[in-house]
Design an enzyme around this catalytic site. Structure first.
Site, mmCIF file in Angstrom:
data_model
loop_
_atom_site.group_PDB
_atom_site.id
_atom_site.type_symbol
_atom_site.label_atom_id
_atom_site.label_comp_id
_atom_site.label_asym_id
_atom_site.label_seq_id
_atom_site.Cartn_x
_atom_site.Cartn_y
_atom_site.Cartn_z
ATOM 1 N N ILE A 291 0.851 -1.200 0.000
ATOM 2 C CA ILE A 291 0.000 0.000 0.000
ATOM 3 C C ILE A 291 0.880 1.241 0.000
ATOM 4 O O ILE A 291 0.641 2.201 -0.750
ATOM 5 C CB ILE A 291 -0.931 -0.001 1.227
ATOM 6 C CG1 ILE A 291 -1.903 -1.177 1.168
ATOM 7 C CG2 ILE A 291 -1.715 1.311 1.305
ATOM 8 C CD1 ILE A 291 -2.726 -1.363 2.436
ATOM 9 N N GLN A 294 2.356 1.837 -3.447
ATOM 10 C CA GLN A 294 1.363 2.368 -4.376
ATOM 11 C C GLN A 294 1.085 3.832 -4.093
ATOM 12 O O GLN A 294 0.883 4.627 -5.017
ATOM 13 C CB GLN A 294 0.069 1.552 -4.271
ATOM 14 C CG GLN A 294 -1.110 2.111 -5.051
ATOM 15 C CD GLN A 294 -0.899 2.101 -6.551
ATOM 16 O OE1 GLN A 294 -0.079 1.339 -7.064
ATOM 17 N NE2 GLN A 294 -1.609 2.964 -7.260
ATOM 18 N N GLU A 295 1.084 4.210 -2.821
ATOM 19 C CA GLU A 295 0.755 5.580 -2.459
ATOM 20 C C GLU A 295 1.887 6.561 -2.773
ATOM 21 O O GLU A 295 1.634 7.661 -3.275
ATOM 22 C CB GLU A 295 0.419 5.655 -0.963
ATOM 23 C CG GLU A 295 -0.856 4.920 -0.561
ATOM 24 C CD GLU A 295 -2.116 5.629 -1.021
ATOM 25 O OE1 GLU A 295 -2.014 6.733 -1.586
ATOM 26 O OE2 GLU A 295 -3.213 5.068 -0.815
ATOM 27 N N SER A 296 3.130 6.185 -2.462
ATOM 28 C CA SER A 296 4.203 7.190 -2.544
ATOM 29 C C SER A 296 5.524 6.656 -3.071
ATOM 30 O O SER A 296 6.498 7.421 -3.111
ATOM 31 C CB SER A 296 4.464 7.740 -1.135
ATOM 32 O OG SER A 296 5.074 6.742 -0.312
ATOM 33 N N TYR A 421 -5.838 0.498 -8.532
ATOM 34 C CA TYR A 421 -5.194 0.585 -7.229
ATOM 35 C C TYR A 421 -5.066 -0.810 -6.599
ATOM 36 O O TYR A 421 -3.994 -1.211 -6.153
ATOM 37 C CB TYR A 421 -6.029 1.509 -6.343
ATOM 38 C CG TYR A 421 -5.494 1.771 -4.952
ATOM 39 C CD1 TYR A 421 -4.587 2.797 -4.727
ATOM 40 C CD2 TYR A 421 -5.938 1.028 -3.861
ATOM 41 C CE1 TYR A 421 -4.116 3.069 -3.451
ATOM 42 C CE2 TYR A 421 -5.473 1.286 -2.578
ATOM 43 C CZ TYR A 421 -4.564 2.312 -2.381
ATOM 44 O OH TYR A 421 -4.104 2.577 -1.118
#
Length: 486
Positions: A291, A294-296, A421
């Site tokens: 996660i 994927q976010e940063s 996502y």
């Protein structure tokens, strides 16, 4: 057991027990297979794989123990079956000429084809005629040789003791220029070998099959066929196919190289934090890390145009709600992300089994619980299963279309984004699981195979990444790894 009644009744008059009766009498289904992500492998949570999951369900249907024997390669599997020393062989083979003459063949729902692959530093061949003077490399006893012609001006070499991943690693390193592998094994391993490209297919897709000894009567294969037909009718086959293959196209060449680079250079700085806070939240640390990537891309100072910040890209309201003061602090951000994901996960109905419950939680984490519920209602209204991710992901993108979102409670949403996502995170998770799993030798079978919650904490030192030899050998030297001698 109902599906077996007709088979049993039809053979009870026989003086010698049928194969099915022998299985039921002994209480054991003997299966021989090989380790491959497309068939069977052992991870942190136990044994899994597409074929394994089918065999596990079949044994449960029969009410017997599933006993797995792991072979070195297909040659051993075929030898054992020829001597009638196992009930079923799971070898990732199709029923091509030669195989169906020697074994009983039962297709299992996954189609694959033989594909020629090459190192991207070489020119792409368009057909076998372009390989004049070249050598194709392949594993023994595969689906591939019957597509090759001895009259053409190329050669092929079979490599006993090397599996498909080993073939791909050697194409990646440049040791092999050209090879032939199964398309499904290429898909499952592609991310680890970014320099390997597909050139062309040999023949049409062929359905992969379970193999049964010819010495058996037909009672066991008939029962297995009836069982698989039932799984096909109730959607279980499609769900298993989506679970193992539905997210494999999410990393291209650049994305795969970038991800592996960050695994080696960024992840070690935060792995101990992912492990610690994932343990507190009762989740798999690799899922939390996926996660975060994927976010940063594991950047603690990341900022989006909409104002979300930090390694886990938390909004101001979310951070405030869960008690996070500094979103740009990596530890606070990871702590906040783990808490928020667990809150979201807890809102997903408990009746939804894993791993779908986790996929729904990820979608909710991205698009919001209300929009997810809107998509689930649309799914149910269309006569599909709102508790299956494979069904709901078809309807999430419709939330961006007026004719659909005007029917919903929460209105417009960019519904394609949570689908991508979830698929991306699933791929990142798969890769992290492959390079961190170190199960003990031949563990006892476990009853629950997929469980992304409550995974025991990883004991690998925080700054030490253990990469399997075949994967490490394929990575470019500029990623800071020293490839082993092949």
């Amino acid at each position: 057991m109902a599906l077996l009644v007709s088979v049993i009744l039809s053979v009870t008059a026989c003086s010698r027990p049928t194969t099915l009766q022998e299985v039921l009498n002994e209480g054991v289904l003997h299966v021989i297979t090989r380790e491959a992500p497309s068939i069977y492998y052992e991870g942190r949570e136990g044994e899994t794989g597409y074929d394994y999951e089918l065999a596990k369900r079949f044994a449960e249907e029969l009410g017997v123990e599933l006993r797995i024997r792991v072979a070195d390669d297909n040659t051993e599997i075929l030898s054992v079956l020829s001597r009638d020393y196992a009930h079923i062989g799971m070898a990732g083979l199709s029923g091509q000429a030669g195989i169906d003459d020697l074994y009983r063949v039962l297709p299992t729902g996954i189609a694959a084809q033989s594909v020629v692959v090459y190192n991207r530093e070489h020119g792409r061949p368009g057909s076998l005629k372009d390989l004049t003077g070249q050598t194709l490399h392949l594993v023994p006893d595969s689906n591939h040789e019957h597509h090759l012609d001895t009259e053409d001006n190329y050669q092929w070499q079979v490599h006993p003791g090397i599996d498909a991943a080993g073939i791909l690693a050697r194409v990646e390193s440049g040791e092999f220029a050209y090879a032939v592998v199964s398309s499904n094994e290429l898909e499952l391993n592609q991310v680890f070998y970014p320099h390997v490209k597909e050139a062309f297919a040999l023949g049409d897709p062929e359905e992969l099959a379970w193999l049964f000894p010819k010495a058996q009567d037909k009672t066991l294969i008939t029962a297995a066929n009836q069982f698989l037909q039932k799984l096909q009718a109730d959607g279980t086959l499609a769900q298993l196919s989506e679970r193992f293959y539905g997210h494999l196209d999410q990393l291209n060449y650049v994305g795969a190289r970038t991800f592996m680079h960050h695994v080696q250079n960024r992840l070690p700085n935060y792995e101990h934090l992912f492990q610690s806070y994932a343990k507190d939240a009762g989740m798999d640390w690799r899922l939390l890390a996926a996660i975060g990537y994927q976010e940063s891309h594991w950047r603690p100072n990341a900022v989006s145009p909409t104002g979300v910040r930090g390694l886990m890209m938390l909004t101001r309201n979310t951070a405030s709600y869960i008690g996070i003061n500094n979103r740009m602090d990596a530890e606070e951000s990871i702590e906040g992300g783990s808490k928020y994901f667990q809150m979201v996960h807890d809102k997903i109905p408990a009746r939804i089994p894993e791993p779908d419950r986790t996929w729904f939680a990820l979608a909710s984490y991205n698009v919001g619980f209300g929009h997810l519920e809107d998509a689930r209602r649309l799914t149910e209204g269309a006569g599909k299963d709102p508790d299956r991710w494979m069904d709901v992901k078809e309807f999430l993108p419709l939330l961006a279309q007026k004719e659909w979102y005007k029917k919903t409670r929460f209105g417009y949403a960019r519904g394609h984004e949570p689908v991508l996502y979830v698929q991306n995170i699933r791929r990142y998770y798969d890769v992290l699981a492959r390079i961190t799993d170190r199960p003990p030798a031949r563990p006892e079978p476990v009853s629950e195979i997929v469980n992304l919650e409550g995974t025991p904490p990883d004991t690998t030192p925080a700054n030490q990444k253990v990469v399997p030899d075949d994967i490490q050998a394929s990575l470019p030297s500029d990623l800071g790894l020293i490839p082993p001698t092949l």
